[in-house]
Design an enzyme around this catalytic site. Structure first.
Site, PDB file in Angstrom:
ATOM      1  N   ASP A  85      -3.291  -3.673  -6.654  1.00 40.45           N
ATOM      2  CA  ASP A  85      -3.561  -3.568  -5.713  1.00 40.45           C
ATOM      3  C   ASP A  85      -3.684  -5.246  -4.456  1.00 40.45           C
ATOM      4  O   ASP A  85      -4.387  -5.475  -3.730  1.00 40.45           O
ATOM      5  CB  ASP A  85      -5.106  -3.332  -5.475  1.00 40.45           C
ATOM      6  CG  ASP A  85      -5.174  -2.268  -6.747  1.00 40.45           C
ATOM      7  OD1 ASP A  85      -4.915  -1.780  -6.987  1.00 40.45           O
ATOM      8  OD2 ASP A  85      -6.381  -2.511  -7.936  1.00 40.45           O
ATOM      9  N   HIS A 102       1.097   3.090  -4.384  1.00 40.88           N
ATOM     10  CA  HIS A 102       2.215   2.111  -3.940  1.00 40.88           C
ATOM     11  C   HIS A 102       1.685   2.817  -1.822  1.00 40.88           C
ATOM     12  O   HIS A 102       1.791   3.706  -2.261  1.00 40.88           O
ATOM     13  CB  HIS A 102       2.529   1.938  -3.288  1.00 40.88           C
ATOM     14  CG  HIS A 102       3.690   0.676  -4.343  1.00 40.88           C
ATOM     15  ND1 HIS A 102       4.017   0.422  -4.550  1.00 40.88           N
ATOM     16  CD2 HIS A 102       2.473   0.083  -5.614  1.00 40.88           C
ATOM     17  CE1 HIS A 102       4.447  -0.769  -5.890  1.00 40.88           C
ATOM     18  NE2 HIS A 102       3.336  -0.742  -6.754  1.00 40.88           N
TER      19      HIS A 102
END
Length: 457
Positions: free
Chosen positions: A43, A71
């Site tokens: 992340d 993503h």
């Protein structure tokens, strides 16, 4: 002089091609791939860095993981979510490649593509190539993932916190040599069906409550086989041709991150593949000399999803502020992310394994409101400073972090587009990170859009 050669052309017994060392090296090496990897627990904003580099790439590839990765890319105000597709699929001029190291859940792949089609993604099937050696994730792998978590909870009172996407069970099948690959699905379907049934029964013998609609799943798989057939290539030959043909810009999009690597991460709270640089070679079938720049993506603070040691975690107002300001919840699971200060021990360790050529420091703007910013610079264990990142989880849980406190900038950085636009204290923070890790920061992220990535060199 066809067919004859002067005797003084080369030493006796020498064959092959005579070249100078540099020409030999260049001819042997071919193009180099650019790699983008997460340097923390995921992340970090890898998708955004990939998106920047993908604008002039010819090939964008994924080398490991599955649809457990998440993503997010924002283009023209539209937010696209990618899990299995390389996020470079948005680039209509590039080919996207899913390598042999990736595990593929076909229903998930098409579902993801259809979701993004509704947001404006077009003709993705014409731009996607899939390695025939990639392993398949079946629905029962996903069911087993959930059952294993329940078992862990019952036995140990804790679970790994997997995404329940079947990734671990599929890599387990691969390591046990019972897994099935894309090439198996596309050859003799009767043979595939018989191996599929054996694999399903094996899982049922381990998990008696597991229900599998074998015939139903096979029917669906047969349909998917025809849909993906035009996209499948021998990945080794595809990559070799790409590297040794006319020069191409090839980008590799790492999933997960260094601290989630099966070998180098905070085991057992990790993913089941190598998300460090070695996974690029094994997951695409390319030699180490074809690895070019390796960019490490780092958030300006640290986050982690699920359980496991997290030395700089802030279970207090600061942690809450970072979570709220940074919108810290997972793309794949929606789970809240735990938040804490930037940890340079982790970063130095990730650099040792990956050999980063430069860093991208993202989400700097989340720290805009703080009067002071702390950075973890070293660990102590039983009162003694330790010069390494501990492999053992119990030991990592016990470390005491030594912090350096830097002045905050208390100013809005979201409008910054050049280094000079950043407040001196923010510049100081970036230089501090560079000096401690020994790697230059190439990009600084101060917002969601492509334009908010400031390039420093």
């Amino acid at each position: 002089m066809s067919g004859t050669r002067a005797s003084n052309d080369r030493p006796p017994g020498a064959g092959g091609v005579k070249r100078g060392r540099l020409q030999q090296e260049a001819a042997a090496t071919g193009s180099r791939v650019t790699v983008v990897l997460g340097a923390q627990w995921g992340d970090e904003g890898k998708g955004k860095v990939v998106d920047l580099l993908a604008t002039d790439a010819d090939i964008i590839s994924r080398c490991q993981g599955g649809n457990n990765a998440g993503h997010t890319v924002v283009v023209d105000g539209k937010e696209y979510d990618f899990h299995l597709l390389p996020s470079g699929i948005i680039n209509t001029k590039a080919v996207s490649f899913i390598g042999n190291g990736v595990v593929i859940h076909l229903p998930g792949l098409f579902e993801e593509a259809e979701k993004n089609e509704k947001k404006g993604l077009k003709d993705w099937e014409k731009r996607l190539i899939i390695s025939d050696r990639a392993h398949l994730v079946f629905d029962f792998h996903q069911a087993v993932d959930g059952l294993q978590e329940v078992q862990r909870q019952a036995q140990e009172g804790k679970n790994i916190g997997t995404t329940k996407k079947g990734i671990g069970p599929t890599y387990s099948s691969k390591a046990a040599r019972t897994g099935l690959r894309i090439c198996d699905l596309l050859s003799d379907f009767d043979e595939f069906s018989s191996r599929f049934k054996n694999l399903a029964h094996q899982h049922q013998s381990m998990f008696p409550t597991l229900e599998i609609d074998i015939e139903g799943q096979l029917k669906r798989l047969k349909g998917f086989a025809e849909r993906i057939r035009p996209m499948v290539r021998d990945g080794v030959y595809f990559m070799y041709e790409a590297l040794h043909g006319p020069p191409k810009k090839i980008l590799v999009e790492g999933a997960n991150a260094a601290l989630l690597d099966i070998d180098f991460g905070t085991y057992p709270f990790v993913t089941s593949s190598n998300c460090t640089v070695g996974g690029v070679c094994t997951g695409l079938g390319i030699p180490p000399q074809n690895i070019g720049d390796v960019y490490g993506v780092v958030k300006a603070y640290t986050t982690r999803v699920g359980i496991g040691a997290f030395p700089t975690e802030q279970i207090n107002e600061i942690g809450g502020l970072l979570q709220t300001r940074g919108h810290e919840w997972g793309v794949t699971t929606g789970r809240k992310r735990r938040c804490g200060w930037l940890d340079l021990m982790i970063l130095r360790y990730a650099h040792m394994v990956n050999g980063f050529t430069a860093l991208a420091l993202t989400k700097l703007d989340i720290l805009d409101v703080l009067g002071e910013v702390k950075v973890g610079v070293s660990y102590k264990l039983n009162g003694k400073r330790i010069p390494y990142f501990p492999a053992n989880q119990e030991m990592l849980q016990k470390v005491e972090v030594e912090y350096e406190t830097l002045p905050g900038w208390k100013a809005d950085t979201t409008g910054a587009r050049r280094w000079e636009d950043l407040p001196p204290q923010a510049q100081n923070y970036i230089r501090f990170v560079e000096n401690h890790v020994g790697v230059a920061v190439k990009w600084v992220g101060v917002g969601k859009s492509r334009e908010s990535m400031i390039q420093l060199f």
